[in-house]
Structure formats: C-alpha cells, structure tokens
Design a protein around this motif. Sequence first.
Motif, PDB file in Angstrom:
ATOM      1  N   ASP A 177    -124.698  46.513  -5.534  1.00 32.88           N
ATOM      2  CA  ASP A 177    -125.178  47.704  -6.231  1.00 32.88           C
ATOM      3  C   ASP A 177    -124.037  48.303  -7.035  1.00 32.88           C
TER       4      ASP A 177
ATOM      5  N   ASP B  48    -133.774  45.034 -14.836  1.00 28.78           N
ATOM      6  CA  ASP B  48    -133.694  45.010 -13.375  1.00 28.78           C
ATOM      7  C   ASP B  48    -134.467  46.163 -12.736  1.00 28.78           C
TER       8      ASP B  48
ATOM      9  N   ARG C  27    -124.369  50.860  -9.035  1.00 28.73           N
ATOM     10  CA  ARG C  27    -124.627  52.259  -9.345  1.00 28.73           C
ATOM     11  C   ARG C  27    -123.557  53.165  -8.728  1.00 28.73           C
TER      12      ARG C  27
ATOM     13  N   GLU D 164    -131.836  59.237  -7.483  1.00 32.08           N
ATOM     14  CA  GLU D 164    -132.069  57.808  -7.726  1.00 32.08           C
ATOM     15  C   GLU D 164    -133.023  57.558  -8.891  1.00 32.08           C
TER      16      GLU D 164
ATOM     17  N   ARG E 291    -133.778  49.372 -12.915  1.00 30.77           N
ATOM     18  CA  ARG E 291    -132.976  50.515 -12.492  1.00 30.77           C
ATOM     19  C   ARG E 291    -133.511  51.802 -13.120  1.00 30.77           C
TER      20      ARG E 291
ATOM     21  N   SER F 238    -126.897  56.139  -6.930  1.00 34.39           N
ATOM     22  CA  SER F 238    -127.490  55.652  -5.688  1.00 34.39           C
ATOM     23  C   SER F 238    -126.925  56.453  -4.525  1.00 34.39           C
TER      24      SER F 238
END
Length: 390
Positions: A2, A32, A4, A22, A34, A39
């Motif tokens: 991840d 993807d 993020r 999020e 996102r 996150s």
Amino acid sequence: MDVRLPVISLFSGAGGLDIAVERCAEPPLDQDGRKGPLSVAVATDYDELALSSLRANFNVPTITRDIRLTPTEELLEAGGLSKGEPALVIGGPPCTPFSKSGFWIEEKRESRDPNASLLDEYVRVVTEAQPEAFILENVQGLTYRTHAAQFDRLISAMRDLNYNPQWKVLIAADYGVPQLRRRVFIVGRRDGKKFRFPEGTHSGWSERHSVVDPTKIPYVTAKEAIGDLLPGVLEPGEMLTGEFAELAAEVPPGQNYLWHTDRYGGRNVFKWRSRYWTFLLKLDPDRPSTTLQAQPGPYVGPFHWENVEDSDGNPRARRLRVPEMLRLMTFPEDYKLEGSRSDIQRQLGNAVPVELGKVVVRALMLQLGHLAGPDATRDDAGPEQLSLMP
C-alpha cells in the motif's frame, strides 16, 4: 504494497472520519480503484463494540484502550510508522464534556468534566507523532465561552507546535448532508501554512438563520434522503411506548412537544419552552434532519414523520431505523455496524457525517499537494476534477 499515505485515527468510534479519509477523492481516481491518497494505518478507541464495527469494514490494526494509557510509541509501532511519517492524525475526542446534552450537570456546565483532558491527549499524540497535518472534530459547544479555558489551551498548544491551527464551525447541510448538524473542525499543518476551509455548496433555512443563497444547491431534505425507504421493515424497539406515546403520535411532521401547548393545535399539556427542543420532535420531510443524537432519552427525537400502528391499531411515533440513520449520516449503505439498534444509534450519533468529513479531508489534501485539482476554496472543487499526485 500500500503506497498510500498513513493516518493515525484517535477516538475512532465506528469510523466516520476513517471512511472520509479513505474515500476523500471518490469516485476512484485510477485503474486500481484507489479512492484517495490516504489509508488508516492504526485506529484506537476505548469502545470495543465500536472498534468491532470499524474492523468489520476496514482491514486495520486497532487498539482498544483509554487514550490516556496508550503511548504514542505503541500507536506508531502498531501502524508500522516512525515519528514524522504519518500524513495525518485525525479524531474527535468524546464530546460529552462540551455537549449541550447533560448541561444540567454542574461540573459540565462549569467545564470541570475530567474527560475534557482528552483534548490534551490529542495534543500529546500530535506532539510525539509529528504528522504532516491534523484534523480534530468536536461539538460546537467546545467553542462556547464556558469552555474557553480548554479550547484556548488546545489552540495555544497547537500554535506552540507551529501547526498554525485554523478552526470553523461547519453545518453539515451546507455540504450536502441531509442533517442540520453543527460541528467544529480544527485543522493544522506541520509546515505552518494556513488551512483554508472550503465554501459550502448548499443553502437553506434553519432555526438559527433564514437567509438562503439562491446561487447554491438547496439543502438535501429528509424525504430526499430516506423517503424511498418507506414503508420499510420494523425494527425491535423502534415504536414509542409509555407515558408520552399517544402525545408523540399526534405531533405533526416538523413539530415537537410545543404542539401540545396552549399556543398550538394539540392538547394543552406542556408549558411553553419547558422542555428541550428535541422532546417529541418529528422530522420535517421537506427539510434536513435535526442532529441525530447518540444517546437520546426515550422521548427525544428526531422521530420519523410517519407513524406506525401498535398491535391494537393505535398510531405510534417511531424511532429512525438503521438504514435511515446510515443515510442521514451519509455512511455507505452496506456499512456493517455491530450491536443492538440503540448501540448502532450511539455509534452513528457519535460519528462524523462521512460527506462532511470528506469535504474537509479533500480540501486539506489539495492544499498539501497530495491531490491535484482546483483550489479547495472554490465551489467547483468536485471530486470528479481531482487526481492523485504522482
């Protein structure tokens, strides 16, 4: 892996701000799927039931403990983080000490509630974790003169850390939430630059203001938000019973106990302004909901504008159902919440409306340069115009 940016979530509850973090840039911004650059890396709360709800929706490490007994080092370790690495610290310390609810208790009225020290714990985590920015949310009552000592101490502490905190009381309905919920947001940046709050996109009238901006979108009404859920399925404990059940059933939509005073058309039972505004309060389908309360008394609304019938065919007012509360708080409709109906109302009533949280988080991400798009203070800063920074 991840990639993020990591977030530390304090006083997480069922996750209103966590969802906002999020999903701050919905719809998905890349192939993807996102939904934003952030996150949640670790979440903590003393309420295990609320954290159970959070874990049912998020794959995130959680710590169930009083924040006063939770070292910042443990939070960083649980999230796999080092000092200075978190992008955000977020959270809303329990609002009971600063809420109008329970204001008859002398220690709260005089701002002597020991739980007010939780603000200091928030400052402590920011001090020791050194995030790029922070977002703190609380009830409007925190800004009242009664709590000036605690509020000023909070702001001064964040200034001393060079976060240049900015605060504003936001009305959820001004940002498209079907609820007239007022909350204070305090936002600060480690680089000391001033955070600019986004302008509201919606306008309408409430008990406190009657000026409507015709250039903005009309408030989202309760009927627009939950009307299509009728007739719905009865839930255990939703129907009012007891001393005031019959009187509540007779209150028209948008009215409260004042209907049953000598100034209105009901029974002359109550004295004028002898109860809280929310007593026997029913939703007005043509206006946003009033604030969804976490722990209302048995006759405290808002109740649905439509009655149901008891086993004898008598009309009875009813409490809001879980799908309706999710809508009014702008939570995802498939969001899982643990516990009884009253447990779920407590969790939602303590939460941040997701769409309100998203507006604040999105503006901060734009201004920090983690999202590319229009200036956050402009009305056209919609999520469809955003993109993740490389």
